[in-house]
Design a protein around this motif. Structure first.
Motif, mmCIF file in Angstrom:
data_model
loop_
_atom_site.group_PDB
_atom_site.id
_atom_site.type_symbol
_atom_site.label_atom_id
_atom_site.label_comp_id
_atom_site.label_asym_id
_atom_site.label_seq_id
_atom_site.Cartn_x
_atom_site.Cartn_y
_atom_site.Cartn_z
ATOM 1 N N VAL A 18 0.842 -1.199 0.000
ATOM 2 C CA VAL A 18 0.000 0.000 0.000
ATOM 3 C C VAL A 18 0.879 1.251 0.000
ATOM 4 O O VAL A 18 0.639 2.197 -0.770
ATOM 5 N N ASP A 19 1.929 1.251 0.833
ATOM 6 C CA ASP A 19 2.848 2.390 0.877
ATOM 7 C C ASP A 19 3.593 2.552 -0.439
ATOM 8 O O ASP A 19 3.729 3.669 -0.952
ATOM 9 N N GLU A 20 4.082 1.451 -0.972
ATOM 10 C CA GLU A 20 4.832 1.506 -2.234
ATOM 11 C C GLU A 20 3.992 2.091 -3.367
ATOM 12 O O GLU A 20 4.523 2.758 -4.252
ATOM 13 N N CYS A 21 2.691 1.818 -3.354
ATOM 14 C CA CYS A 21 1.793 2.275 -4.426
ATOM 15 C C CYS A 21 1.145 3.621 -4.130
ATOM 16 O O CYS A 21 0.357 4.111 -4.938
ATOM 17 N N HIS A 22 1.483 4.197 -2.986
ATOM 18 C CA HIS A 22 0.880 5.474 -2.581
ATOM 19 C C HIS A 22 -0.649 5.377 -2.581
ATOM 20 O O HIS A 22 -1.343 6.283 -3.034
ATOM 21 N N ASP A 23 -1.142 4.268 -2.039
ATOM 22 C CA ASP A 23 -2.585 4.034 -1.964
ATOM 23 C C ASP A 23 -3.095 4.544 -0.614
ATOM 24 O O ASP A 23 -3.357 3.780 0.310
ATOM 25 N N GLU A 24 -3.211 5.851 -0.530
ATOM 26 C CA GLU A 24 -3.610 6.487 0.720
ATOM 27 C C GLU A 24 -5.007 6.081 1.195
ATOM 28 O O GLU A 24 -5.214 5.913 2.404
ATOM 29 N N PRO A 25 -5.993 5.915 0.309
ATOM 30 C CA PRO A 25 -7.301 5.481 0.810
ATOM 31 C C PRO A 25 -7.245 4.126 1.526
ATOM 32 O O PRO A 25 -7.865 3.951 2.580
ATOM 33 N N THR A 26 -6.488 3.189 0.967
ATOM 34 C CA THR A 26 -6.356 1.890 1.630
ATOM 35 C C THR A 26 -5.546 2.032 2.910
ATOM 36 O O THR A 26 -5.887 1.422 3.932
ATOM 37 N N ALA A 27 -4.491 2.844 2.894
ATOM 38 C CA ALA A 27 -3.691 3.060 4.103
ATOM 39 C C ALA A 27 -4.565 3.641 5.213
ATOM 40 O O ALA A 27 -4.467 3.222 6.374
ATOM 41 N N ASP A 28 -5.428 4.577 4.859
ATOM 42 C CA ASP A 28 -6.331 5.172 5.847
ATOM 43 C C ASP A 28 -7.278 4.120 6.417
ATOM 44 O O ASP A 28 -7.477 4.044 7.635
ATOM 45 N N LEU A 29 -7.837 3.292 5.552
ATOM 46 C CA LEU A 29 -8.728 2.225 5.995
ATOM 47 C C LEU A 29 -7.998 1.272 6.939
ATOM 48 O O LEU A 29 -8.506 0.918 8.001
ATOM 49 N N LEU A 30 -6.781 0.873 6.554
ATOM 50 C CA LEU A 30 -6.004 -0.046 7.386
ATOM 51 C C LEU A 30 -5.687 0.564 8.746
ATOM 52 O O LEU A 30 -5.783 -0.109 9.783
#
Length: 158
Positions: A126-138
């Motif tokens: 998630v961090d590598e892909c800059h997937d902030e919405p998923t990071a926030d959910l996690l």
């Protein structure tokens, strides 16, 4: 006709993130079922307290499964949605037999901690892909499960 998804995360990475989220969904749903079971079947002197506490926990988990499944869909992947799929994907295991209230609490601590570990395991991609919405959910899921595990653990002390 399947439309192209262009959200800044390539298909391979979206599928990898969704795979991790599918495990999180399975863990969360299995923990939901376990918590609901204990809500129905808890007995003993702590019944009133645990009955209400477990209800709050399973209601929170019910909302969480929807958020997780919808994030998987937003990434363009089909969310798992059957008991069979969940059983294969979940690190939270079902329990059978009559358990005491203390055993139920211990089982739920273990389940809450399992969900946290699953959520934490997804962070690298998630961090590598800059997937902030998923990071926030996690982050939100981990915070909720860590707090619930702490509260349940506190009931086992003393």
């Amino acid at each position: 006709m399947k439309s192209k998804i262009d959200i800044g995360i390539d298909e391979k990475n979206r599928e990898e993130i969704a795979k991790g989220l599918s495990h999180l969904l399975a863990d969360t749903y299995t923990l939901y079922l376990k918590t609901h079971n204990y809500h129905w079947n808890v007995t003993g002197p702590m019944f009133p307290t645990l009955h209400v506490m477990f209800e709050g926990q399973y209601n929170e988990l019910a909302l969480a499964v929807d958020l997780i499944a919808e994030r998987i869909r937003a990434l363009g992947v089909k969310a798992p949605a059957t008991y069979g799929e969940f059983m294969k994907l979940s690190s939270v295991k079902e329990t059978t037999g009559d358990l005491t209230a203390q055993q139920m609490i211990a089982e739920l601590v273990s389940g809450q901690e399992s969900v946290v570990r699953t959520a934490r395991s997804i962070f690298q991609i998630v961090d590598e892909c800059h997937d902030e919405p998923t990071a926030d959910l996690l982050t939100q899921r981990m915070q909720s499960h860590e707090k619930t595990a702490w509260m349940l653990r506190s009931m086992l002390e003393g």
